[in-house]
Enzyme design. Structure first.
Site, PDB file in Angstrom:
ATOM      1  N   CYS A   1      36.058  43.491  46.756  1.00  0.00           N
ATOM      2  CA  CYS A   1      36.177  43.117  48.169  1.00  0.00           C
ATOM      3  C   CYS A   1      36.568  44.316  49.035  1.00  0.00           C
ATOM      4  O   CYS A   1      35.737  45.165  49.307  1.00  0.00           O
ATOM      5  CB  CYS A   1      37.127  41.938  48.330  1.00  0.00           C
ATOM      6  SG  CYS A   1      36.902  41.088  49.914  1.00  0.00           S
TER       7      CYS A   1
ATOM      8  N   HIS B   1      34.958  38.120  44.654  1.00  0.00           N
ATOM      9  CA  HIS B   1      36.255  38.177  43.962  1.00  0.00           C
ATOM     10  C   HIS B   1      36.107  37.733  42.508  1.00  0.00           C
ATOM     11  O   HIS B   1      36.391  36.580  42.171  1.00  0.00           O
ATOM     12  CB  HIS B   1      37.286  37.304  44.682  1.00  0.00           C
ATOM     13  CG  HIS B   1      37.839  37.930  45.916  1.00  0.00           C
ATOM     14  ND1 HIS B   1      39.020  38.650  45.925  1.00  0.00           N
ATOM     15  CD2 HIS B   1      37.357  37.976  47.181  1.00  0.00           C
ATOM     16  CE1 HIS B   1      39.251  39.098  47.153  1.00  0.00           C
ATOM     17  NE2 HIS B   1      38.257  38.697  47.937  1.00  0.00           N
TER      18      HIS B   1
ATOM     19  N   GLU C   1      37.996  38.456  40.053  1.00  0.00           N
ATOM     20  CA  GLU C   1      39.286  38.258  39.375  1.00  0.00           C
ATOM     21  C   GLU C   1      39.679  36.792  39.304  1.00  0.00           C
ATOM     22  O   GLU C   1      40.481  36.398  38.451  1.00  0.00           O
ATOM     23  CB  GLU C   1      40.393  39.067  40.079  1.00  0.00           C
ATOM     24  CG  GLU C   1      40.933  38.487  41.367  1.00  0.00           C
ATOM     25  CD  GLU C   1      40.092  38.782  42.590  1.00  0.00           C
ATOM     26  OE1 GLU C   1      40.573  38.553  43.726  1.00  0.00           O
ATOM     27  OE2 GLU C   1      38.944  39.247  42.436  1.00  0.00           O
TER      28      GLU C   1
END
Length: 253
Positions: A113, A221, A223
């Site tokens: 990001c 994202h 993660e």
């Protein structure tokens, strides 16, 4: 086997609007620990406390995370406006030269990001302050309502370059991801190769051409739920493998 040590970029944060700290989202830590099988350490985004040479020597890789503050447009030759949002000048001053140093030295790096945007700016690229204001573009920002799980839910496909590095990692030229960003690439920087686009043409996956080590970044994202997501997991696994190989070479040198 000694686990790689990964530096994760911290972010300026205030507790109760009065106590300054450096913070990092837990999902970044879990993704690195569980999927990369590495030791995750938060690196404060404070250039006065860190030396680029020392960071490159100590860590086997870095994750440049997402963050609410955006890169100051002075870093890419433009004037700040209200549309650019808030800034974190300390993070700008640390991460941009650190990314360049890591790429030069072959230290594996992964951008997420804001980190994706830092990769582009670090190599001379520019950013749009607000993607959703551009004709024909979709709203890539986090949905304002719903649970945190709903906000990080899959939202659109990414079409990847056939035969590119990302297709090799994911085993497909189309992947489904979340979307939680306002800014995006305007002009790609020197050596920045765009290998993935959202349906509206927004760049979403990049690599640094000629980098001797792993140097990839994504606008989404990964993660979030990295251990279970079919796209996130192979990305972090590839990053982990790159760090282990790089660390082994450095120890043997």
């Amino acid at each position: 086997m000694v686990r790689p040590v990964v530096g994760i970029s911290g972010n300026a944060h205030m507790i109760n609007d009065e106590y300054a700290v450096q913070a990092c989202g837990l999902h970044n830590l879990y993704a690195v620990s569980e999927v990369c099988e590495a030791t995750a350490l938060v690196v404060p985004a404070l250039p006065d406390l860190n030396q680029i040479d020392e960071l490159c020597a100590v860590f086997d890789g870095f994750v440049f995370t997402g963050a609410r503050p955006n890169i100051h447009p002075e870093e890419y030759g433009e004037t700040a406006t209200p549309a650019h949002g808030d800034f974190d000048r300390d993070r700008d001053r640390l991460t941009l030269p650190l990314i360049r140093a890591c790429v030069e030295r072959g230290v594996p790096v992964l951008g997420i990001c804001r980190g994706f945007q830092e990769f582009n700016v670090a190599f001379g690229g520019t950013l749009y302050p607000e993607i959703r204001d551009l004709p024909g573009r979709m709203n890539h920002r986090m949905p304002p309502d719903g649970t945190i799980e709903e906000k990080f839910a899959h939202r659109h496909d990414i079409t990847l370059t056939k035969g590119g590095m990302f297709e090799g990692i994911f085993g497909s030229d189309v992947v489904l991801t979340n979307s939680l960003h306002g800014q995006g690439i305007k002009e790609a920087g020197e050596r920045v190769v765009v290998e993935g686009h959202a349906p509206d043409g927004t760049p979403e996956a990049i690599r640094i051409e000629g980098a001797p080590g792993f140097a990839l970044a994504v606008q989404w994202h990964p993660e979030w739920n990295a251990a279970n997501d079919p796209v996130s997991r192979p990305l972090f696994e590839a990053f982990g493998q790159a760090m282990r190989e790089s660390a082994a070479q450095r120890r043997a040198a």
